[in-house]
Design a protein around this motif. Structure first.
Motif, PDB file in Angstrom:
ATOM      1  N   ASP A  90      -1.166   3.746  -8.033  1.00 16.21           N
ATOM      2  CA  ASP A  90      -2.369   3.387  -8.992  1.00 16.21           C
ATOM      3  C   ASP A  90      -1.819   3.322 -10.365  1.00 16.21           C
ATOM      4  N   GLY A 120       0.846  -1.173   0.054  1.00 22.86           N
ATOM      5  CA  GLY A 120      -0.065  -0.041  -0.080  1.00 22.86           C
ATOM      6  C   GLY A 120       0.952   1.271   0.179  1.00 22.86           C
ATOM      7  N   VAL A 121       0.150   2.331  -0.009  1.00 21.28           N
ATOM      8  CA  VAL A 121       0.952   3.768  -0.205  1.00 21.28           C
ATOM      9  C   VAL A 121       1.564   3.863   1.379  1.00 21.28           C
ATOM     10  N   GLY A 136      -4.568   1.264   0.057  1.00 15.19           N
ATOM     11  CA  GLY A 136      -4.292   1.785  -1.413  1.00 15.19           C
ATOM     12  C   GLY A 136      -3.774   0.499  -2.200  1.00 15.19           C
ATOM     13  N   SER A 137      -3.682   0.685  -3.559  1.00 17.30           N
ATOM     14  CA  SER A 137      -3.254  -0.370  -4.461  1.00 17.30           C
ATOM     15  C   SER A 137      -2.329  -1.350  -3.960  1.00 17.30           C
ATOM     16  N   THR A 138      -2.202  -2.511  -4.097  1.00 18.45           N
ATOM     17  CA  THR A 138      -1.300  -3.433  -3.749  1.00 18.45           C
ATOM     18  C   THR A 138      -0.962  -4.202  -4.803  1.00 18.45           C
ATOM     19  N   THR A 170       2.763   8.340  -3.127  1.00 21.46           N
ATOM     20  CA  THR A 170       1.258   8.733  -3.256  1.00 21.46           C
ATOM     21  C   THR A 170       0.432   7.718  -3.905  1.00 21.46           C
ATOM     22  N   ASP A 171      -1.047   7.977  -3.686  1.00 19.88           N
ATOM     23  CA  ASP A 171      -1.875   6.882  -4.252  1.00 19.88           C
ATOM     24  C   ASP A 171      -1.789   6.981  -5.767  1.00 19.88           C
ATOM     25  N   GLU A 172      -1.548   8.273  -6.279  1.00 18.37           N
ATOM     26  CA  GLU A 172      -1.626   8.493  -7.705  1.00 18.37           C
ATOM     27  C   GLU A 172      -0.467   7.451  -8.344  1.00 18.37           C
ATOM     28  N   TYR A 189      -6.619  -2.865  -6.770  1.00 29.57           N
ATOM     29  CA  TYR A 189      -6.642  -1.478  -7.446  1.00 29.57           C
ATOM     30  C   TYR A 189      -7.381  -0.441  -6.396  1.00 29.57           C
ATOM     31  N   ARG A 190      -6.502   0.719  -6.370  1.00 31.10           N
ATOM     32  CA  ARG A 190      -7.180   1.586  -5.391  1.00 31.10           C
ATOM     33  C   ARG A 190      -7.511   1.355  -4.004  1.00 31.10           C
ATOM     34  N   ARG A 191      -8.530   1.963  -3.487  1.00 33.67           N
ATOM     35  CA  ARG A 191      -8.765   1.538  -1.926  1.00 33.67           C
ATOM     36  C   ARG A 191     -10.231   0.685  -2.068  1.00 33.67           C
TER      37      ARG A 191
END
Ligand SMILES: Nc1ncnc2c1ncn2[C@@H]1O[C@H](COP(=O)(O)OP(=O)(O)OP(=O)(O)O)[C@@H](O)[C@H]1O
Ligand SMILES: [Mg+2]
Length: 512
Positions: A168, A140-141, A211-213, A163-165, A203-205
């Motif tokens: 992702d 994750g993030v 967060g993405s893994t 960052t999430d971005e 993907y994403r949360r």
């Protein structure tokens, strides 16, 4: 994207345990240990861009992305690196203004990053180049990426998605490279990267609040061979000799162990013992098995994209289809669900079946086989002749793998499933004890072939000697090992005389 992944500085007192190149002169692995806590960290030492270079690089990347053909087409260009270099030169010519503030020496760095980000795996590209790494996982993030290192087991790296971005984007990129699609609607995807590695992402949360893994099981270009397993002490030469004779006589086996124990690798190594012209069908979710055989059909499941799963083709569908394709050997990469029932049907109707399954013990495996969704009737189980247990064990402080037990399955008079142990690993002296003389299957083969029990046992001994000889003579490579097995089937005397030392190396090499 690269801005969003940081190579964090390791703080505190550390000593470097080892350092090796990943992509000279740009990226190195440095394994360090914290002197206070004893923690081991994988430090990716990658050439850095200074702030000015980074700005120029981001701009450059933007331009290149606009001007370059899409990655699918790029991958068809023969010498991609050279192609990139030429593109880079053209762009430099056209956008001189952009490069005012950077020295010519920065170009090699730009090229490295372009190759990494456009053709490679981005911020984890260097890790993908490290042969010592088996798994890469991102939880994750804001958390370090972990690797499973052959020597140091599971250790954190200094690479952190900030960052999430950025994270992702990387996940989308990896899945696109696999020719698949990931979205908020389908946030869980399993796929295969271009180099054959397996990847599983969330993907994403959507389902992973952190967060993405992603988890990558790296692909080994050449499968491990039985001689390597013997060299590492994972199995004894006699275990190999036993499986050689068992497979030659069409026996079936099931490999058990936890995730990453080495089940598929063991299965693959043993499958090379199958006679060269036998018809083999492999059924897998992700193609991992690699065989030297020519009469081999590989089947791979198809995932569906829509919610209704209309176009999905499952393991169950494929295993069912293979029964009409008359395989001599049916190999199912891993059984988990109802496909197990069909596999057991196949081995009960005269086919040979090889497979793997997650289980911590023989008993747990039998329970699992007899419960939903597999629902295998007890009377079907003995046809899967041999159960193999693989464990990760610690020997002298080092984690390694051992086949800890090989058992022949039978049903006792009261209808209970039991195991006749033919090999057991002794942790005290790290050896494999053999009880092959009590083998039930040797008796079965004797009855089936009309050979004496002693003759079958002698055949196991002979093949054990061949395996030992191959190990002593450094024959570890997949192609070489397969060639010797094939040669033994074609002309056993030739191989035997070489093993017994009557024919010189050169003569036999000519015949191979
Ligand atoms: N005997 C071995 N020596 C060294 N590395 C090994 C050995 N066996 C397996 N490996 C490596 O360990 C990793 C996992 O192996 P493998 O895929 O065979 O395990 P598995 O039990 O089938 O895992 P899964 O449960 O995920 O299917 C691979 O990277 C493989 O190359
Ligand atoms: Mg496996």
């Amino acid at each position: 994207m690269s801005l969003g992944f940081q190579l964090t500085k390791v703080i505190g007192q550390v000593k470097e345990l080892e350092r090796y190149p990943l992509y000279e002169p740009f990226a190195y692995a440095s394994i360090v240990q914290d002197e206070n806590t004893g923690d081991i960290i994988y430090v990716l030492d990658e050439i850095e861009l200074n702030p000015t270079e980074r700005q120029v690089y981001e701009e450059l990347r933007r331009i290149v992305m606009l001007e370059l053909p899409p990655p699918e087409e790029l991958s068809k260009v023969g010498d991609v690196k050279n192609y990139l270099l030429n593109e880079l030169k053209k762009i430099v010519g056209r956008y001189r203004r952009l490069f005012r503030n950077v020295p010519p020496s920065s170009f090699a760095k730009f090229l490295y990053y372009m190759e990494r980000d456009l053709l490679g795996y981005g911020p984890i590209d260097a890790l993908m180049r490290d042969e010592n790494i088996e798994d890469i996982s991102c939880d994750g993030v804001g958390r370090p990426i972990y690797v499973f290192h052959r020597k140091y087991e599971s250790i954190p790296t200094n690479i952190v998605p900030m960052t999430d971005e950025a994270l992702d984007d990387l996940v989308v990129k990896l899945i696109h490279m696999s020719g698949r699609h990931v979205s908020v609607a389908t946030p869980i995807v399993d796929a295969q990267l271009p180099d054959g590695s397996r990847i599983a992402v969330t993907y994403r949360r959507e389902v992973s609040p952190g967060g993405s893994t992603f988890t990558i099981r790296k692909f080994r270009k050449k499968p491990l061979t039985f001689t390597e397993l013997v060299r590492f002490g994972n199995i004894s030469a006699e275990i190999a000799g036993y499986f050689w004779v068992m497979l030659d006589n069409g026996r079936s086996f099931l490999v058990l162990g936890v995730t990453g124990a080495g089940k598929t690798s063991f299965l693959n190594a043993m499958a090379t013992f199958i006679r060269p012209h036998m018809k083999i069908i492999t059924v897998e979710e992700v193609p991992e098995i690699n065989l030297p055989h020519k009469n081999w059909v590989r089947l791979v499941t198809r995932q569906s994209y829509g919610a209704e799963k209309i176009n999905e083709i499952t393991l169950f569908d494929l295993v069912k289809a293979t029964l009409r394709m008359r395989p001599d050997y049916l190999i199912v990469g891993e059984i988990r669900g109802e496909e197990a029932y069909v596999l057991f049907q196949a081995v009960n109707t005269g086919h040979s079946g090889l497979s793997t399954m997650h289980a911590e013990s023989f008993e747990a495996a039998v329970n699992r086989l007899m419960s939903p969704p597999m629902n295998i009737p007890p009377a079907y189980i003995p046809a899967m002749n041999i159960f193999v247990m693989i464990k990760r064990v610690k020997i002298g402080g080092r984690l390694t793998r051992r086949v800890t037990e090989v058992g022949e399955v039978y049903m006792d008079d009261s209808g209970k499933i039991r195991f006749n142990t033919v090999f057991r690993w002794n942790p005290r002296n790290d050896t494999h004890e053999s009880y092959v003389k009590n083998s039930i299957l040797v008796n079965q083969i004797s009855e089936m072939t009309g050979k004496d029990v002693d003759e079958v046992l002698r055949e196991i001994e002979v093949r054990t000697r061949i395996v030992r000889w191959m190990v002593e003579n450094g024959i570890f490579d997949f192609e070489d090992v397969s060639r010797y097995v094939q040669m033994y089937y074609a002309n056993p005397d030739k191989v035997l005389s070489q093993v017994m030392g009557k024919v010189s190396e050169v003569e036999v090499a000519d015949q191979v």
